[in-house]
Design a protein around this motif. Structure first.
Motif, PDB file in Angstrom:
ATOM      1  N   SER A 117       2.001   8.022   0.418  1.00 12.15           N
ATOM      2  CA  SER A 117       2.142   7.634  -0.840  1.00 12.15           C
ATOM      3  C   SER A 117       2.061   6.065  -0.711  1.00 12.15           C
ATOM      4  CB  SER A 117       3.524   8.242  -1.544  1.00 12.15           C
ATOM      5  OG  SER A 117       3.394   7.715  -2.829  1.00 12.15           O
ATOM      6  N   GLN A 118       2.704   5.470  -0.016  1.00  4.42           N
ATOM      7  CA  GLN A 118       2.627   3.961   0.183  1.00  4.42           C
ATOM      8  C   GLN A 118       1.476   3.485   0.219  1.00  4.42           C
ATOM      9  OE1 GLN A 118       5.692   2.669   2.826  1.00  4.42           O
ATOM     10  NE2 GLN A 118       7.299   2.815   1.322  1.00  4.42           N
ATOM     11  N   VAL A 119       0.777   4.214   1.455  1.00  9.76           N
ATOM     12  CA  VAL A 119      -0.561   3.405   1.622  1.00  9.76           C
ATOM     13  C   VAL A 119      -1.472   3.679   0.390  1.00  9.76           C
ATOM     14  CG1 VAL A 119      -2.455   4.006   3.264  1.00  9.76           C
ATOM     15  CG2 VAL A 119      -0.425   4.242   3.997  1.00  9.76           C
ATOM     16  N   ALA A 120      -1.311   4.906  -0.405  1.00 11.15           N
ATOM     17  CA  ALA A 120      -2.283   5.078  -1.304  1.00 11.15           C
ATOM     18  C   ALA A 120      -2.027   4.317  -2.542  1.00 11.15           C
ATOM     19  CB  ALA A 120      -2.048   6.727  -1.758  1.00 11.15           C
ATOM     20  N   VAL A 121      -0.641   3.901  -2.786  1.00  6.52           N
ATOM     21  CA  VAL A 121      -0.334   3.102  -3.939  1.00  6.52           C
ATOM     22  C   VAL A 121      -0.793   1.559  -3.646  1.00  6.52           C
ATOM     23  CG1 VAL A 121       1.694   1.738  -4.926  1.00  6.52           C
ATOM     24  CG2 VAL A 121       1.916   4.185  -4.421  1.00  6.52           C
ATOM     25  N   GLY A 122      -0.838   0.953  -2.201  1.00 12.48           N
ATOM     26  CA  GLY A 122      -1.536  -0.213  -1.850  1.00 12.48           C
ATOM     27  C   GLY A 122      -2.903  -0.093  -2.168  1.00 12.48           C
ATOM     28  N   LYS A 123      -3.509   1.104  -1.935  1.00 10.67           N
ATOM     29  CA  LYS A 123      -4.989   1.117  -2.095  1.00 10.67           C
ATOM     30  C   LYS A 123      -5.311   1.052  -3.577  1.00 10.67           C
ATOM     31  CE  LYS A 123      -7.211   4.187   0.248  1.00 10.67           C
ATOM     32  NZ  LYS A 123      -7.525   5.625   1.067  1.00 10.67           N
TER      33      LYS A 123
END
Length: 392
Positions: A117-123
């Motif tokens: 989720s953190q990676v997707a939010v960053g993207k």
């Protein structure tokens, strides 16, 4: 001094007869330290790379076409949902985006540590930020304003750390912490067996009946503890160094919050004098803590009770090291190098960075030697008290 060396040799021989104990104390750290210290971080680095390249579904509501296209270019698959926030909260999607009232709101489950989720939010944030900059550039171009207005100047951050400090990387920060840990864990093997262990085996009475001064008995057991502590420290450092080299070769890096690259490896650059100073610092620390552990082992009624004393001692010894990470926030004073354990950690850190000064070395070595002598006197006094030695 012959009785001192004979007692020390006797204790070490008893320890080295136990092959399992020698393996777990001296060999296992060399094998496991590279795995435990750098394996998980390298795995996380590779995992983050794979997650960034993966296409994640994103719950969207009310997004214009240009925003949807920006998300698609960022390896995100938009899926229309009535309530993206609820969908993310329930774990149906790793990220959600809502556009209303001229504002984009990005939802993610960010409280559980590093996750997809953190990676997707960053993207999603990067995609929307890029869209914002592009629209601003188009608006300026439509009014005939140069795009240079958006970037009137550039900001470049340069690491001005000394070469030795920069080369140390994460390894240089971790070395004092783990050196103290291995010294204590290795020393307690001999200290407990040579004191409380001899009580349970019934051999301490015979040793006390020998025509050997109590000071020689305490010093011999302490020297055996120091020897095993230093061997354990060397084994741990070898494992840590091997892990640092392997991590550097494998390219283990993490991206920090400020965009800086955090190296997971490192190299220790010390000349002959630096190695000698580091070894002497570790020896004095082992002497101090060895005498303390011998005194505690004699005070204990049983082997198990002695071990129960060693766990709080380890925590007490590691507590000052936690403040080492905050040393950049305060100005060091000479009296800081008189604090037990904290002074040795400060000196080790300064030696590894090539910043050690003569006053720091003198205060640390002198005070640690005094603390070791006081602990040795305590051990001798415990030896001299029959109500303590024979209270099992």
């Amino acid at each position: 001094m012959k009785p001192v060396w004979r007692i020390a040799w006797k204790e070490l021989v008893q320890v080295f007869r136990d092959r399992k104990l020698v393996f777990s104390t001296l060999v296992l750290p060399v094998l496991l330290m590279p795995v435990f210290m750098f394996g998980p971080t390298l795995f996380l680095s590779r995992l983050l790379e794979g997650t960034s390249a993966k296409v994640q579904e994103v719950a969207v509501a009310g997004l214009p076409q240009e925003a949807l296209e920006a998300l698609l270019k960022a390896n995100l698959a938009p899926k229309p949902v009535e309530d993206p926030e609820k969908a993310v909260r329930e774990g149906k999607y790793p990220v959600g985006v809502v556009y209303e009232g001229g504002r984009y709101r990005v939802f993610g489950r960010l409280a559980g540590g590093v996750s997809e989720s953190q990676v997707a939010v960053g993207k999603a944030q990067a995609a929307l930020q890029g869209l914002k900059e592009r629209k601003v550039a188009e608006a300026l171009a439509a009014k005939g304003i140069s795009l240079d207005l958006l970037h009137p100047f550039q900001v470049e951050t340069v690491d001005a750390s000394p070469p030795r400090e920069k080369a140390g990387g994460l390894l240089g920060f971790l070395l004092p912490f783990f050196l103290v840990s291995f010294i204590l864990s290795g020393g307690q093997v001999v200290a407990v067996d040579a004191t409380a262990g001899e009580k349970e085996k019934g051999t301490l009475e015979a040793l006390l009946a020998a025509p050997v001064p109590l000071l020689h008995l305490a010093l011999g057991k302490t020297l055996a503890t120091v020897a095993m502590a230093l061997l354990s420290g060397v084994a741990g450092l070898v494992g840590l160094a091997v892990g640092g080299v392997l991590s550097a070769r494998l390219g283990g890096e993490l991206l920090g919050q400020g965009g800086q690259v955090l190296s997971l490896g490192g190299q220790i650059q010390l000349d002959g004098g630096g190695f000698l100073a580091l070894f002497l610092t570790a020896f004095l620390l082992a002497l101090f803590m060895g005498a303390v552990m011998v005194a505690l082992g004699l005070y204990a009624r049983s082997f198990k009770e002695a071990q129960s004393y060693m766990a709080p001692l380890l925590l007490l010894a590691l507590f000052p090291l936690l403040f080492l990470q905050f040393r950049g926030f305060f100005e060091l004073q000479p009296w800081h190098h008189l604090i037990p354990l904290f002074n040795t950690a400060l000196l080790m850190d300064a030696l590894l960075k090539g910043q050690a000064e003569g006053l720091q070395v003198a205060l640390t070595w002198g005070s640690t030697l005094v603390y070791g002598a006081l602990a040795l006197i305590l051990a001798v006094r415990v030896f001299a008290r029959e109500e303590v030695v024979f209270r099992n």
